[in-house]
Design a protein around this motif. Structure first.
Motif, PDB file in Angstrom:
ATOM      1  N   LEU A  18      -1.172 -11.078   4.484  1.00 47.98           N
ATOM      2  CA  LEU A  18      -1.641  -9.785   4.966  1.00 47.98           C
ATOM      3  C   LEU A  18      -3.127  -9.590   4.692  1.00 47.98           C
ATOM      4  CD1 LEU A  18       1.456  -7.656   3.917  1.00 47.98           C
ATOM      5  CD2 LEU A  18       0.751  -8.246   6.243  1.00 47.98           C
ATOM      6  N   ALA A  19      -3.610 -10.116   3.577  1.00 48.01           N
ATOM      7  CA  ALA A  19      -5.046 -10.033   3.300  1.00 48.01           C
ATOM      8  C   ALA A  19      -5.835 -10.830   4.336  1.00 48.01           C
ATOM      9  CB  ALA A  19      -5.337 -10.543   1.889  1.00 48.01           C
ATOM     10  N   ARG A  20      -5.301 -11.969   4.744  1.00 48.19           N
ATOM     11  CA  ARG A  20      -5.979 -12.769   5.774  1.00 48.19           C
ATOM     12  C   ARG A  20      -6.046 -12.022   7.097  1.00 48.19           C
ATOM     13  NH1 ARG A  20      -2.143 -16.986   4.015  1.00 48.19           N
ATOM     14  NH2 ARG A  20      -3.099 -18.099   2.257  1.00 48.19           N
ATOM     15  N   LEU A  21      -5.096 -11.122   7.319  1.00 46.16           N
ATOM     16  CA  LEU A  21      -5.095 -10.323   8.539  1.00 46.16           C
ATOM     17  C   LEU A  21      -6.039  -9.126   8.446  1.00 46.16           C
ATOM     18  CD1 LEU A  21      -1.263 -10.320   9.360  1.00 46.16           C
ATOM     19  CD2 LEU A  21      -3.075 -11.620  10.506  1.00 46.16           C
ATOM     20  N   GLY A  22      -6.693  -8.963   7.291  1.00 46.35           N
ATOM     21  CA  GLY A  22      -7.689  -7.920   7.150  1.00 46.35           C
ATOM     22  C   GLY A  22      -7.274  -6.717   6.344  1.00 46.35           C
ATOM     23  N   HIS A  23      -6.051  -6.712   5.801  1.00 50.84           N
ATOM     24  CA  HIS A  23      -5.561  -5.553   5.057  1.00 50.84           C
ATOM     25  C   HIS A  23      -5.975  -5.618   3.586  1.00 50.84           C
ATOM     26  CE1 HIS A  23      -3.396  -4.666   8.671  1.00 50.84           C
ATOM     27  NE2 HIS A  23      -2.641  -5.744   8.579  1.00 50.84           N
ATOM     28  N   GLN A  24      -6.041  -4.449   2.959  1.00 51.81           N
ATOM     29  CA  GLN A  24      -6.332  -4.338   1.535  1.00 51.81           C
ATOM     30  C   GLN A  24      -5.006  -4.385   0.789  1.00 51.81           C
ATOM     31  OE1 GLN A  24      -9.678  -3.935   0.820  1.00 51.81           O
ATOM     32  NE2 GLN A  24      -9.308  -4.283  -1.366  1.00 51.81           N
ATOM     33  N   VAL A  25      -4.803  -5.382  -0.060  1.00 49.94           N
ATOM     34  CA  VAL A  25      -3.487  -5.643  -0.637  1.00 49.94           C
ATOM     35  C   VAL A  25      -3.536  -5.568  -2.160  1.00 49.94           C
ATOM     36  CG1 VAL A  25      -1.555  -7.250  -0.770  1.00 49.94           C
ATOM     37  CG2 VAL A  25      -2.939  -7.145   1.309  1.00 49.94           C
ATOM     38  N   ARG A  42     -10.255  -8.532  -0.968  1.00 49.20           N
ATOM     39  CA  ARG A  42      -9.268  -7.586  -0.433  1.00 49.20           C
ATOM     40  C   ARG A  42      -7.969  -7.578  -1.230  1.00 49.20           C
ATOM     41  NH1 ARG A  42     -11.432  -9.298   4.694  1.00 49.20           N
ATOM     42  NH2 ARG A  42      -9.773 -10.839   5.031  1.00 49.20           N
ATOM     43  N   VAL A  43      -7.886  -8.359  -2.296  1.00 50.69           N
ATOM     44  CA  VAL A  43      -6.633  -8.483  -3.050  1.00 50.69           C
ATOM     45  C   VAL A  43      -6.842  -8.074  -4.498  1.00 50.69           C
ATOM     46  CG1 VAL A  43      -4.808 -10.044  -3.805  1.00 50.69           C
ATOM     47  CG2 VAL A  43      -5.843 -10.343  -1.547  1.00 50.69           C
TER      48      VAL A  43
END
Length: 246
Positions: free
Chosen positions: A36-43, A70-71
């Motif tokens: 999900l981080a690779r997809l641009g989300h903040q995780v 982002r992680v």
């Protein structure tokens, strides 16, 4: 399968391109969190087990800086989310393969729901209490199937041995949940069930070390179709439930 189902629910709920705030409780080695981080989300990933958390940190360290930024990783069993985060802090909360190890799941689920912003998505992956006899039965373990038919809550976690025959019991006992009970729980915490899927309809008896089949895409297509189709999804080894915060 779970990733495909999750992406389907996220795409149907949030605008394309929106960067979401994701909480992954019981993230294990971080496979879903990193995806999900690779997809641009903040995780934010939460994991209790030190070895798993170390593996997740090592995997994160191999990612480009933009993804690493982002992680956030937190060591916790997920029951103290109210200590680490403010209510409504996340758009998506994942809790995959965790409830089966929690004796009383309702307080944990309620705490996770409080972390969701209005309209947020809660994704739960649980053992299916209505399919406990399927694995031993299909593997020829008739005594195990009879015992599973009589149980209401718990089943020793069994994986099929390399020969594909009678399951070998490994690891701790795990709980199983039934769809109506979890749906009622989600209703009670203002995150009613929006969609649900079966996971491992046909492949639950496969050995852990089984070779990847040549027709993998066909297998996945069959699992994906069965996982959203009655009556097949009702006898899947796992249930993937998606609730939406009101």
């Amino acid at each position: 399968m779970v990733a495909r189902q999750l992406d389907e629910q996220m795409a149907g709920r949030f605008p394309v391109g929106q960067r979401l705030r994701v909480l992954d409780v019981g993230m294990g080695r971080g496979t879903q969190a990193l995806r999900l981080a690779r997809l641009g989300h903040q995780v934010t990933g939460v994991e209790q087990d030190t070895a798993m958390l170390t593996a997740a940190r090592e995997a994160l360290a191999r990612e480009p800086e933009g993804i690493r930024d982002r992680v956030r990783l937190v060591q916790s069993d997920g029951r103290d989310t109210g200590v680490h985060f403010l209510p409504g802090s996340f758009d998506v909360v994942l809790c995959h393969g965790v409830l089966m190890y929690v004796e009383e799941p309702d307080p944990l689920v309620a705490g996770l729901a409080r972390m969701l912003a209005p309209g947020g998505l809660l994704s739960l992956l649980v053992r299916n209490g209505d399919a406990l006899a399927m694995r031993p039965g299909l593997s020829g373990d008739w005594a195990g199937a009879l015992a599973a038919l009589d149980t209401s809550a718990c089943l020793p976690h069994a994986r099929t041995g390399p020969s594909g025959g009678t399951p070998v019991r490994v690891g701790p006992d795990v709980r199983a949940d039934r769809l109506p009970a979890l749906a009622a729980t989600l209703d009670g915490i203002a995150a009613p069930l929006h969609a649900w899927y079966g996971v491992q309809v046909f492949t639950d008896t496969a050995a852990d070390d089984a070779a990847v089949p040549d027709d993998l895409e066909t297998l996945l297509a069959a699992e994906e179709r069965a996982g959203r189709t009655d009556p097949y999804r009702g006898v899947a080894a796992l249930l993937h439930l998606c609730g939406v915060r009101g």
